[in-house]
Design an enzyme around this catalytic site. Structure first.
Site, PDB file in Angstrom:
ATOM      1  N   HIS A  24      43.555  50.756  47.614  1.00 55.88           N
ATOM      2  CA  HIS A  24      42.941  49.818  46.669  1.00 55.88           C
ATOM      3  C   HIS A  24      43.674  49.839  45.340  1.00 55.88           C
ATOM      4  O   HIS A  24      44.049  48.784  44.812  1.00 55.88           O
ATOM      5  CB  HIS A  24      41.473  50.149  46.450  1.00 55.88           C
ATOM      6  N   ASP A  30      36.601  46.825  47.119  1.00 56.93           N
ATOM      7  CA  ASP A  30      35.916  46.010  46.113  1.00 56.93           C
ATOM      8  C   ASP A  30      35.259  44.797  46.765  1.00 56.93           C
ATOM      9  O   ASP A  30      35.577  43.641  46.472  1.00 56.93           O
ATOM     10  CB  ASP A  30      36.878  45.585  44.989  1.00 56.93           C
ATOM     11  N   ASP A  87      40.608  42.306  46.678  1.00 53.34           N
ATOM     12  CA  ASP A  87      39.238  42.270  46.156  1.00 53.34           C
ATOM     13  C   ASP A  87      38.522  40.985  46.568  1.00 53.34           C
ATOM     14  O   ASP A  87      39.067  39.886  46.422  1.00 53.34           O
ATOM     15  CB  ASP A  87      39.266  42.330  44.630  1.00 53.34           C
ATOM     16  N   HIS A  94      42.919  45.611  43.305  1.00 54.89           N
ATOM     17  CA  HIS A  94      42.450  46.255  42.074  1.00 54.89           C
ATOM     18  C   HIS A  94      42.635  45.451  40.795  1.00 54.89           C
ATOM     19  O   HIS A  94      41.965  45.721  39.808  1.00 54.89           O
ATOM     20  CB  HIS A  94      43.156  47.610  41.941  1.00 54.89           C
ATOM     21  N   ASN A  98      37.251  50.955  44.125  1.00 55.14           N
ATOM     22  CA  ASN A  98      36.536  51.643  43.049  1.00 55.14           C
ATOM     23  C   ASN A  98      35.156  51.062  42.788  1.00 55.14           C
ATOM     24  O   ASN A  98      34.348  51.665  42.062  1.00 55.14           O
ATOM     25  CB  ASN A  98      37.357  51.612  41.747  1.00 55.14           C
ATOM     26  N   HIS A  99      34.823  49.898  43.368  1.00 57.92           N
ATOM     27  CA  HIS A  99      33.468  49.361  43.226  1.00 57.92           C
ATOM     28  C   HIS A  99      32.561  49.783  44.376  1.00 57.92           C
ATOM     29  O   HIS A  99      31.384  49.408  44.392  1.00 57.92           O
ATOM     30  CB  HIS A  99      33.507  47.833  43.117  1.00 57.92           C
ATOM     31  N   HIS A 128      34.772  40.934  45.839  1.00 58.02           N
ATOM     32  CA  HIS A 128      33.772  40.931  44.762  1.00 58.02           C
ATOM     33  C   HIS A 128      32.648  39.925  45.005  1.00 58.02           C
ATOM     34  O   HIS A 128      32.346  39.086  44.155  1.00 58.02           O
ATOM     35  CB  HIS A 128      34.452  40.644  43.420  1.00 58.02           C
TER      36      HIS A 128
END
Length: 787
Positions: A644, A559, A527, A738, A591-592, A529
């Protein structure tokens, strides 16, 4: 006595025995005259024939030295070998001139010298029989051939040897396969001398010095030769799956001792102990300086209770390792693969000796084949099934790159020139001109040209992002723009460039399989982010000269947006790199990368704030259309599964990788359009703390899966579910993202699962960022210092 599955060898000597007759065998060395018995032919007839054909002389066959039945041979070799004794008074018949390069007489001293030469003596039987006959030992009469009792090679093992074979997972099938390999280089001899051993391993690209050390280790009886049993046990000791504990560990330590005790005197001298220390540190990824090596060796000598530097005996070595005073030997003396793979792969990183040893993977079923060289690059599949990716046996050709790159001492690329730009300078001779003109319009060269084209959209974007990353000062020294700020930038122009990149990269994603196949070396990042600062730190640490000039690929596990401030910049950077080097940069969906999630978190708002409502919505939707087309999983070297969230449950698939290839594209709503893709994005592993009595029953019922209590969607999986998934697909590990990890990574579920998180200080926390490097059959974790 005719026997179509028999073979004959003749120890032919003069009388009295002062010399024996040898013939040269297929560029492998000298040995006794040998042939297979033809149909309708007796052993004595065959013996007379082979000496006449190969040496050009007549011989009286006097008796039987040995009748041997070898339990396992290659299918092309007879199992029954009869060795007869034949004599000749003086040299009544001389070897014809035309056969003298392939046949010759040798006395015992010459035989012993021959045994030390490369391509000298194939096996030691001639020396053994020479001494046997010279000492007037028993020679059976020829009538013995009519009532043969076979002397079968012993394949019985002591209890401690059985424990080693069991730890190495050497069942009957594996033992027979190794024995076939052994005999294929030794036959018709049944022993392997040092030079044959060195040739066998050097063919697999093991350095010659290491080959000699291995032979010393395998030669437990100090006879300067190996039989089949010696070879089996030595190969078992090298297996990466053998635990370094209990009886197998003691046996392995004895092999390690002999490996480093080069003169076989039973004492490890200081320089030999120094080699052990250096190799242990090398296995751990650290090269010691001469001073550090001397200091560490001195510490080791003290651990063995030997301050007077008189050397370390085997008993002291075993005691110090067994009591855990001297550590690190578990890394030594190991193959890079289990032998069922290694017989078809290079062993050139047999290493120090055990550098780069993976955890044991399920064995593959091997098809019968001829002996091959080791090739770790081609042997990237450690699965329990045949590889999904067949590498064609084609010649690989290189060609001249069209650009010359200039690099500063800091590792930053400062200038790029095409070779056409350098025509007329000392860098190119006149003869290269016509070649370059032909290359200039070649279609397959265009990606390289585009990669260095500074006016292309991807490079324009990367140039803009470097401006964003750095502070800008006015001529008077005052700060005009802080780092990680845009300052007075034309945002509509920036958006237009980003939209163009999105349209191009979407096509690239659409054309890729849903399950990517990636080859090591590869860096795997979790990730991000919106943490562009950490992404820049990774760039400076791992691909400072650019992805194209870095000898590794890069796999990002999703992500990319939400939570952090710079989701736009992270996406722009990664999409630009994907367009520049699409076969080295791989992005999968997290999932983002979902519209509903971004609307709940920050990326939707970020787009509106940076570009205004109308343009911001266009940018957001266009980026999400790229996310809709992204692959959802990857496999590294057919060995390491990457997603992920985690592994798929059996509720929406068969649990096979092949199911992932069928995931539709694009996926605007994965939850309804592909439950399998949804699970790959959202799944989580269970820890032992998560599992209570009720959940244990549920896990038993559902093959190790349960509803994901943490996410409220998808599932969570146990270690048993993970192990079943790995075995079902012939994999060794799973790397996923994740979940934030304090150290940037966490090794879980018996070492078979690794979670990586690549954004430090997540949501104001204190966690570190990390990545994973899969290279040379090791999964390495790298933590990023962002201070």
């Amino acid at each position: 006595m005719a026997n179509t599955r028999g073979a004959i060898a003749v120890f032919a000597a003069n009388s009295p025995c002062t010399e024996c007759l040898l013939t040269y065998k297929d560029d492998r060395g000298w040995w006794l005259p040998y042939t297979e018995v033809e149909d309708g032919e007796g052993f004595v007839e065959a013996a007379t024939r082979v000496v006449r054909e190969q040496c050009g002389i007549g011989l009286d066959i006097d008796g039987v030295l040995e009748v041997r039945q070898t339990a396992v041979m290659t299918s092309s070799h007879p199992k029954v070998m009869v060795t007869l004794y034949g004599s000749q008074k003086g040299h009544e018949d001389n070897i014809p001139l035309e056969l003298q390069s392939k046949a010759s007489w040798y006395n015992l001293q010459q035989l012993q010298q021959l045994s030390t030469q490369d391509q000298g003596l194939l096996g030691h039987e001639p020396i053994s029989w020479f001494r046997h006959v010279q000492s007037d030992s028993h020679v059976a009469p020829l009538s013995f051939l009519h009532s043969i009792t076979m002397a079968t090679e012993s394949d019985s093992f002591e209890e401690h040897e059985e424990s080693l074979l069991e730890a190495a997972k050497f069942k009957q099938e594996e033992q027979e396969e190794l024995l076939q390999d052994f005999y294929s280089v030794c036959y018709p001899s049944i022993t392997m001398g040092c030079h044959t051993f060195v040739r066998y391993f050097s063919d697999k690209e093991v350095p010659i010095e290491k080959c000699r050390n291995l032979f010393t280790a395998f030669d437990t009886s100090n006879h300067d030769l190996l039989n089949a049993k010696d070879f089996l046990l030595g190969m078992a000791a090298l297996q990466p799956c053998v635990p370094h504990g209990g009886m197998p560990a003691e046996i392995r330590c004895r092999y390690i001792f002999r490996y480093y005790n080069k003169n076989s005197d039973g004492i490890l001298k200081q320089e030999e102990l120094q080699s052990i220390v250096a190799d242990i540190f090398e296995c751990k990824g650290r090269q010691l300086t001469a001073k550090e090596l001397k200091e560490e060796t001195s510490k080791a000598i003290k651990l063995f209770g030997n301050d007077d530097n008189g050397g370390v005996a085997l008993a002291d070595f075993l005691s110090a390792v067994g009591s855990l005073k001297f550590r690190g030997t578990s890394l030594l003396f190991r193959l890079p693969h289990d032998f069922t793979r290694s017989l078809d792969a290079k062993m050139n990183n047999l290493g120090a000796v055990g550098r780069d040893v993976p955890d044991a993977a399920p064995r593959r079923e091997r098809k019968p084949s001829k002996r091959k060289k080791f090739d770790i690059g081609a042997e990237s599949d450690s699965s329990g099934k045949e590889s999904d990716v067949e590498l064609p046996d084609v010649e690989i050709k290189y060609e001249l790159a069209l650009h010359s790159v200039k690099v500063r001492r800091t590792g930053v690329v400062s200038d790029v020139n095409t070779l056409w730009d350098l025509q007329g300078t000392s860098a190119l001779s006149h003869s290269i001109g016509t070649v370059l003109e032909g290359d200039k319009t070649r279609f397959q060269r265009l990606p390289s040209v585009q990669c260095f084209n500074q006016k292309s959209h991807p490079n324009e974007m990367l140039t803009g992002l470097r401006y964003f990353e750095r502070p800008v000062k006015r001529p008077d020294g005052t700060l005009e723009k802080k780092s990680f700020e845009w300052g007075p930038v034309n945002k509509p122009a920036f958006a237009k460039c980003l939209l163009s990149i999105c349209h191009e990269v979407k096509t690239v994603f659409m054309d890729e399989p849903r399950l990517l196949k990636v080859q090591a070396p590869v860096y795997i990042l979790g990730d991000l982010h919106g943490n562009f600062q950490d992404l820049v730190c990774f760039e400076k640490a791992l691909w400072r000269m650019g992805v194209l000039l870095t000898p590794a690929s890069f796999l990002f596990l999703g992500d990319y947006v939400d939570r952090g401030e710079y989701g736009i910049e992270v996406v722009a950077y990664l999409f630009a790199q994907k367009l520049l080097v699409p076969d080295k940069v791989f992005l999968i969906r997290g999932n983002h990368e979902l519209r509903a999630v971004q609307e709940r978190f920050s990326f939707h708002t970020e787009c509106l704030q940076k570009f205004g409502e109308k343009l911001g919505l266009e940018v957001w939707e266009t980026i999400n259309q790229c996310f809709d087309a992204m692959p959802v999983a990857a496999v590294v070297d057919n060995n390491i599964f990457c997603a992920h969230g985690g592994i798929p449950s059996l509720w929406h698939s068969s649990g096979l990788l092949a199911d992932m290839e069928k995931i539709p594209v694009p996926l605007r709503d994965p939850e309804s359009e592909s439950p399998l893709a949804w699970e790959l994005m959202w799944a989580d592993p269970l820890s032992s703390d998560d599992v209570g009595p009720e959940m244990q029953e549920e896990l038993k019922t559902n093959h190790g899966f349960t509803q994901n209590p943490k996410r409220g969607t998808a599932h969570a999986f146990s270690h048993q579910a993970l192990q079943d998934f790995l075995e079902r697909n012939g994999l060794s590990h799973v790397v996923r993202a994740h979940e934030v990890q304090q150290a940037g990574f966490q090794v879980q579920q018996h070492g078979k699962l690794l979670t990586v998180f690549s954004s430090s200080h997540y949501c104001g926390g204190t966690n570190e960022a990390a990545c994973v490097l899969a290279d040379r059959n090791k999964i390495r974790t790298i933590r990023l210092d962002t201070t």
